[in-house]
Each structure stands twice: as structure tokens, then as C-alpha cells.
Design an enzyme around this catalytic site. Structure first.
Site, mmCIF file in Angstrom:
data_model
loop_
_atom_site.group_PDB
_atom_site.id
_atom_site.type_symbol
_atom_site.label_atom_id
_atom_site.label_comp_id
_atom_site.label_asym_id
_atom_site.label_seq_id
_atom_site.Cartn_x
_atom_site.Cartn_y
_atom_site.Cartn_z
ATOM 1 N N LYS A 158 25.250 -5.365 -1.819
ATOM 2 C CA LYS A 158 26.696 -5.627 -1.995
ATOM 3 C C LYS A 158 27.542 -5.034 -0.871
ATOM 4 C CE LYS A 158 26.559 -5.525 -6.911
ATOM 5 N NZ LYS A 158 27.000 -4.536 -8.080
ATOM 6 N N HIS A 168 5.405 6.558 11.251
ATOM 7 C CA HIS A 168 5.040 6.364 10.182
ATOM 8 C C HIS A 168 3.744 7.626 10.038
ATOM 9 C CE1 HIS A 168 3.564 4.368 6.097
ATOM 10 N NE2 HIS A 168 3.358 3.076 6.702
ATOM 11 N N ARG A 173 0.809 -1.533 0.138
ATOM 12 C CA ARG A 173 0.063 0.069 0.064
ATOM 13 C C ARG A 173 0.822 1.396 -0.005
ATOM 14 N NH1 ARG A 173 -2.778 -4.060 2.220
ATOM 15 N NH2 ARG A 173 -0.661 -4.504 3.255
ATOM 16 N N THR A 174 1.582 1.454 0.931
ATOM 17 C CA THR A 174 2.524 2.563 1.059
ATOM 18 C C THR A 174 3.450 3.078 -0.453
ATOM 19 O OG1 THR A 174 2.676 2.315 3.115
ATOM 20 C CG2 THR A 174 4.126 3.561 2.603
ATOM 21 N N ARG A 214 11.569 3.954 3.354
ATOM 22 C CA ARG A 214 11.209 3.049 4.364
ATOM 23 C C ARG A 214 12.410 2.357 4.991
ATOM 24 N NH1 ARG A 214 6.154 -1.006 4.567
ATOM 25 N NH2 ARG A 214 5.077 1.155 5.342
HETATM 26 C C1 NCD Z 1 2.113 -0.589 8.502
HETATM 27 C C2 NCD Z 1 3.640 -0.333 8.341
HETATM 28 O O1 NCD Z 1 4.588 -1.200 7.395
HETATM 29 O O2 NCD Z 1 4.170 0.012 9.270
HETATM 30 N N1 NCD Z 1 1.531 -1.050 7.348
HETATM 31 C C3 NCD Z 1 1.455 0.031 6.279
HETATM 32 O O3 NCD Z 1 2.326 0.846 6.029
HETATM 33 N N2 NCD Z 1 0.658 0.027 5.630
HETATM 34 C C4 NCD Z 1 2.073 -1.432 9.662
HETATM 35 C C5 NCD Z 1 2.141 -2.820 9.734
HETATM 36 O O4 NCD Z 1 3.197 -3.327 8.837
HETATM 37 O O5 NCD Z 1 1.783 -3.519 10.337
#
Ligand code: NCD
Length: 308
Positions: free
Chosen positions: A83, A133, A55-56, A105
Site C-alpha cells: 500500500k 550476503h 533456504r535463507t 532481505r
Molecule cells: C542467493 C541469494 O539470494 O543471494 N541465494 C541464497 O541466498 N540461497 C544467490 C542467488 O539468488 O543466486
């Protein structure tokens, strides 16, 4: 606002501004073929993902494209990180290719602030370890605001693995700044020490939390971060803390239910709670609404950081 590394300390006016802008983009996304002003034409957004995401990552990519920006995708496993290249060398090299913004991320808490200290290009935290987040919390707050028409005074219960959850932390900071009341609920082993010092309610019994709440944010049990020993077994966790129709019906309580995804079906949330779409007044799953709102929120963030 130069970067968005977290919601901690962000003034309420900035939160409201992002939510208002996201709401206007959300209205545009209701059309089958949404068209937006390509205000980020010629800009390049690097999606630097050291952890998996569906999703993100997709929603940042769509958000950038809706605004006319190009995206470059980076997945750690297929990059020179495998590497032994360091995070700072990776960022400096992407910078030398004239990337205009970084969406990061990373499994380490603090990684987004570290990258922001290396570069003058905007950095958006798309989840760093167990820290923050921010765009997930913004989309959760937008979903609640659209449903209830307000945020101030709402009682929002966050259920489950609070200890490992960057989503919980960002939601606590953002919702509190906007005047919501917050409770966390989970087994004491999954609640961080000193959490009540944040000025929130703490429940270890799900029935009590449901009775208290206007809305629930259910969290995924972070099996990849928890190395074991936090819960006796998945079955026991789900019997005590899994959100099911039976538990909601027993209390005659109707709540909009949110979850950031990905979901562990029948562990923290039952199939019928996750999948049931109902009009306001009934318990209803907001999960797919959240996903669409995620595109709108990320458009608003990229707009503010790159166009203004
Ligand atoms: C979350 C994340 O990755 O922090 N999910 C997300 O971004 N949709 C929550 C999770 O992984 O549980």
C-alpha cells in the site's frame, strides 16, 4: 558485533569465532532430533523479506527456533508495503511491537546498513541487492573448512555471474580475510570493472580456472537482475561456463562444488555435478551440506547478536 550487515572489514578473529560456534551447532544438527539450549527464550526475531527466498528464510527461522526464539514472518507482497508504506515506517512499526532483531532481505544494495542506522536492535543482512550476503558466505566458508580442515591457502574459484552477485562479494571479503586465494571466472561482461584490484585472479577461460582451483563456488545466472545483453544466449553461456563432468574429467580435476542455490539446472551447473555425492578426492556436490551448514551458521549469528 552489534549488527551483521556484511563481511567487509570484519576482523578474522570474529569470522573464526562465528565459524567455531557454527561448527559446534553443526555437530548437534547431525542428530535426528537436535536439542539446543533455548538461550533466546522470549526473544522475537522478525524475518523481513522483500525478495523471495527458500533456504535463507527457512534456515533463519529454524535457527531462531532451535535457540528458543519466536519468529515473525513478513513478506512484502502481503504487507502494507504493497500500500506504499516505506521501509523505515515498516521497521519503526515492528520495533513498536517489541521485536528484538531484524533479519532483512531487500533488493536495494545498502538496505541493511540503512535499517541498522534506524534501530538499536540487531540487524542481520540476509542479502541486499548486489552488495552482500554475509551468512551465505559464512556457510560456504564453513563447508570448505569442514571439507579441507582449513581455509588458509585454499584456492577457491568463484564461477559465473560475479557482477550481480552479493554472494561473490561476501565470499571474497571473508575468504581473503582468512588467507584463502580467490579467483573469479566468467565472461568479461559479467565481471565487475576493476575486480583484479581486489587482489584476486581473474579467468575468462573455465579450463584455466578449473586447473588452478582446489574448490569451486558456482553462481546462479541472476536472470531477474540482468536485464539482458550480458551473454549472447543461455546455450552459449552454458557451453562456455556451465560446470559439467566432461569439463572436470577432461582436466582430471576433482573438486568439491558449492552453489548457494537456487540452481538453474543444465545452465550454470549440470545435473550430474549438482547431484553427485562422492567421498573427498572426487568431485562432489556440497549443495545439501551447505544448506545444513546454513542453519548452523545462522544459529551462531543469532547467538552472538542476541544472547551475548
Ligand atoms: C542467493 C541469494 O539470494 O543471494 N541465494 C541464497 O541466498 N540461497 C544467490 C542467488 O539468488 O543466486
Amino acid at each position: 558485533m552489534k549488527h551483521l550487515t556484511g563481511l567487509y572489514g570484519l576482523p578474522p578473529e570474529s569470522l573464526v569465532d562465528l565459524l567455531d560456534l557454527a561448527a559446534s551447532y553443526r555437530a548437534g544438527l547431525k542428530h535426528a532430533n537436535p536439542a539446543f539450549q533455548p538461550m533466546l527464550g522470549n526473544r522475537r526475531v522478525a524475518l523481513v523479506f522483500f525478495e523471495n527466498s527458500t533456504r535463507t528464510r527457512f534456515s533463519f527461522e529454524l535457527a531462531a527456533r532451535h535457540l528458543g526464539a519466536g519468529t515473525l514472518s513478513f513478506a512484502a507482497a502481503s504487507s502494507s508495503v504493497s500500500k506504499g508504506e516505506t521501509l523505515s515506517d515498516t521497521i519503526r512499526n515492528l520495533e513498536a511491537m517489541q521485536v528484538d532483531a531484524f533479519v532483512l532481505r531487500h533488493p536495494s544494495s545498502g538496505a541493511a546498513e540503512f535499517v541498522a542506522s534506524l534501530t538499536d536492535r540487531p540487524v542481520v543482512n540476509a542479502g541486499d541487492g548486489t552488495h552482500e550476503h554475509p551468512t551465505q558466505a559464512l556457510l560456504d566458508i564453513l563447508t570448505l573448512r569442514e571439507y579441507f580442515g582449513r581455509v588458509a591457502g585454499l584456492r577457491v574459484m568463484i564461477l559465473g555471474d560475479i557482477l550481480h552477485s552479493r554472494v561473490a562479494r561476501s565470499n571474497i571479503f571473508g575468504l581473503k580475510a582468512l588467507g584463502a586465494e580467490i579467483a573469479v571466472c566468467g565472461p568479461s561482461t559479467l565481471l565487475p570493472g576493476g575486480i583484479s584490484e581486489l587482489g584476486i585472479e581473474v579467468f575468462t577461460k573455465l579450463d584455466e580456472a578449473i586447473a588452478w582451483a582446489d574448490a569451486a563456488i558456482v553462481l546462479r545466472l541472476q536472470l531477474e537482475r540482468a536485464t539482458g545483453g550480458y551473454i549472447p544466449s543461455l546455450q552459449e553461456y552454458s557451453a562456455s561456463y556451465g560446470l559439467t563432468d566432461e569439463k572436470l574429467d577432461r582436466l582430471r580435476k576433482h573438486l568439491p562444488v558449492l552453489h548457494p542455490g537456487p540452481i538453474n539446472r543444465e545452465i550454470e551447473i549440470s545435473n550430474n555435478v549438482a547431484d553427485r555425492i562422492q567421498p573427498p578426492g572426487y568431485s562432489s556436490s556440497m549443495l545439501l551440506e551447505q544448506v545444513t551448514n546454513g542453519v548452523a551458521v545462522r544459529m551462531a549469528v543469532l547467538h552472538r547478536l542476541l544472547a551475548d
